[in-house]
Write a protein that holds these residues in place. Structure first.
Motif, PDB file in Angstrom:
ATOM      1  N   ARG A   1      -7.601  -0.309   6.146  1.00 28.77           N
ATOM      2  CA  ARG A   1      -7.170   0.921   5.477  1.00 28.77           C
ATOM      3  C   ARG A   1      -7.933   1.209   4.190  1.00 28.77           C
ATOM      4  O   ARG A   1      -7.581   2.117   3.431  1.00 28.77           O
ATOM      5  CB  ARG A   1      -5.668   0.825   5.211  1.00 28.77           C
ATOM      6  N   TRP A   2      -8.999   0.463   3.940  1.00 25.46           N
ATOM      7  CA  TRP A   2      -9.732   0.544   2.685  1.00 25.46           C
ATOM      8  C   TRP A   2     -10.228   1.962   2.369  1.00 25.46           C
ATOM      9  O   TRP A   2     -10.194   2.400   1.220  1.00 25.46           O
ATOM     10  CB  TRP A   2     -10.898  -0.434   2.690  1.00 25.46           C
TER      11      TRP A   2
ATOM     12  N   SER B   1      -8.895   4.739   2.758  1.00 23.41           N
ATOM     13  CA  SER B   1      -7.859   5.644   2.255  1.00 23.41           C
ATOM     14  C   SER B   1      -7.351   5.253   0.868  1.00 23.41           C
ATOM     15  O   SER B   1      -6.558   5.975   0.271  1.00 23.41           O
ATOM     16  CB  SER B   1      -6.669   5.688   3.232  1.00 23.41           C
ATOM     17  N   ILE B   2      -7.811   4.142   0.337  1.00 26.27           N
ATOM     18  CA  ILE B   2      -7.331   3.647  -0.963  1.00 26.27           C
ATOM     19  C   ILE B   2      -8.178   4.245  -2.080  1.00 26.27           C
ATOM     20  O   ILE B   2      -9.395   4.143  -2.072  1.00 26.27           O
ATOM     21  CB  ILE B   2      -7.384   2.107  -1.009  1.00 26.27           C
ATOM     22  N   SER B   3      -7.504   4.886  -3.040  1.00 27.79           N
ATOM     23  CA  SER B   3      -8.235   5.455  -4.168  1.00 27.79           C
ATOM     24  C   SER B   3      -7.837   4.809  -5.508  1.00 27.79           C
ATOM     25  O   SER B   3      -8.504   5.038  -6.511  1.00 27.79           O
ATOM     26  CB  SER B   3      -8.023   6.976  -4.245  1.00 27.79           C
TER      27      SER B   3
ATOM     28  N   LEU C   1       0.861  -1.176   0.000  1.00 29.44           N
ATOM     29  CA  LEU C   1       0.000   0.000   0.000  1.00 29.44           C
ATOM     30  C   LEU C   1       0.897   1.226   0.000  1.00 29.44           C
ATOM     31  O   LEU C   1       1.611   1.482   0.964  1.00 29.44           O
ATOM     32  CB  LEU C   1      -0.930   0.016   1.216  1.00 29.44           C
TER      33      LEU C   1
ATOM     34  N   ASN D   1      -1.990   6.691  -2.226  1.00 27.88           N
ATOM     35  CA  ASN D   1      -3.192   5.925  -1.856  1.00 27.88           C
ATOM     36  C   ASN D   1      -3.461   4.797  -2.849  1.00 27.88           C
ATOM     37  O   ASN D   1      -4.594   4.556  -3.239  1.00 27.88           O
ATOM     38  CB  ASN D   1      -4.405   6.841  -1.733  1.00 27.88           C
ATOM     39  N   THR D   2      -2.385   4.129  -3.255  1.00 27.31           N
ATOM     40  CA  THR D   2      -2.488   3.065  -4.251  1.00 27.31           C
ATOM     41  C   THR D   2      -2.193   1.713  -3.615  1.00 27.31           C
ATOM     42  O   THR D   2      -1.165   1.524  -2.974  1.00 27.31           O
ATOM     43  CB  THR D   2      -1.501   3.307  -5.413  1.00 27.31           C
TER      44      THR D   2
ATOM     45  N   GLU E   1       1.137   4.747   0.516  1.00 27.54           N
ATOM     46  CA  GLU E   1       0.327   5.760   1.192  1.00 27.54           C
ATOM     47  C   GLU E   1       0.495   7.141   0.586  1.00 27.54           C
ATOM     48  O   GLU E   1      -0.377   7.990   0.745  1.00 27.54           O
ATOM     49  CB  GLU E   1       0.646   5.764   2.686  1.00 27.54           C
ATOM     50  N   ARG E   2       1.602   7.389  -0.126  1.00 26.37           N
ATOM     51  CA  ARG E   2       1.763   8.699  -0.775  1.00 26.37           C
ATOM     52  C   ARG E   2       0.721   8.912  -1.854  1.00 26.37           C
ATOM     53  O   ARG E   2       0.231  10.018  -2.048  1.00 26.37           O
ATOM     54  CB  ARG E   2       3.147   8.831  -1.397  1.00 26.37           C
TER      55      ARG E   2
END
Length: 173
Positions: free
Chosen positions: A101-102, A104-106, A35, A40-41, A37-38
């Motif tokens: 963390r779903w 925050s995932i785009s 994941l 959101n991938t 985080e920068r």
């Protein structure tokens, strides 16, 4: 080693390797994930390795099947990972972390890595569909790895095609 080359290319920052897959692997598969985080991938990675001296060609249907299995994992992970995966396995831990963390995932990147060479009939992979997220399919075959290693730049060549005229943000003096 293949995953490390993908990191060297800049396509991936890191990965967590899945050592135990548990039940249901004919409907889903996950060999590694990360994941970022920068951006959101969520990167879901599936491996297609052939141990024959001369591996067969990587076909469009091989890649489509793997993307479907990676998508199947994502669907199960976002549903109920406690019921979908064997207890205390790497796959269950990955699924629980992804579910937590779903929100925050785009973006999802389905990455298929193979030691095979893409078939001559292999066409450019389009984007996959998964819920309302932006998705991408990234395929690493033998020729792509070879070209990267031969270039000795740790990055793939970027080609920007411009139909006509100049781009205002790329003006040079």
């Amino acid at each position: 080693r293949a995953l490390d080359l993908v990191i060297d290319s800049g396509s991936l920052d890191d990965y967590d390797f899945i050592h135990s897959s548990g039940k249901g692997s004919n409907r889903w598969q996950l060999d590694a994930w990360h994941l970022d985080e920068r951006f959101n991938t969520l990167h879901l990675i599936g491996l297609i390795f052939d141990e024959a001296e001369e591996p067969k060609a990587l076909s469009q249907s091989d890649v489509d099947r793997m993307v479907n299995k990676l998508s199947g994992f994502a669907a199960r992970a976002t549903n109920d990972p406690l019921l979908m995966f064997d207890d205390n396995t790497d796959i269950q831990r990955a699924a629980l972390d992804i579910k937590r963390r779903w929100g925050s995932i785009s973006n999802i990147c389905f990455t298929v890595i193979s030691n095979r060479t893409a078939s001559s009939r292999f066409k450019k992979i389009g984007d996959a569909d998964f819920e309302s997220l932006e998705t991408k399919v990234d395929v690493w075959d033998f020729h792509r790895f070879f070209a990267l290693e031969a270039a000795q730049t740790e990055r793939e060549e970027l080609i920007i095609e411009v139909e006509e005229g100049k781009l205002p943000f790329l003006e040079a003096s």
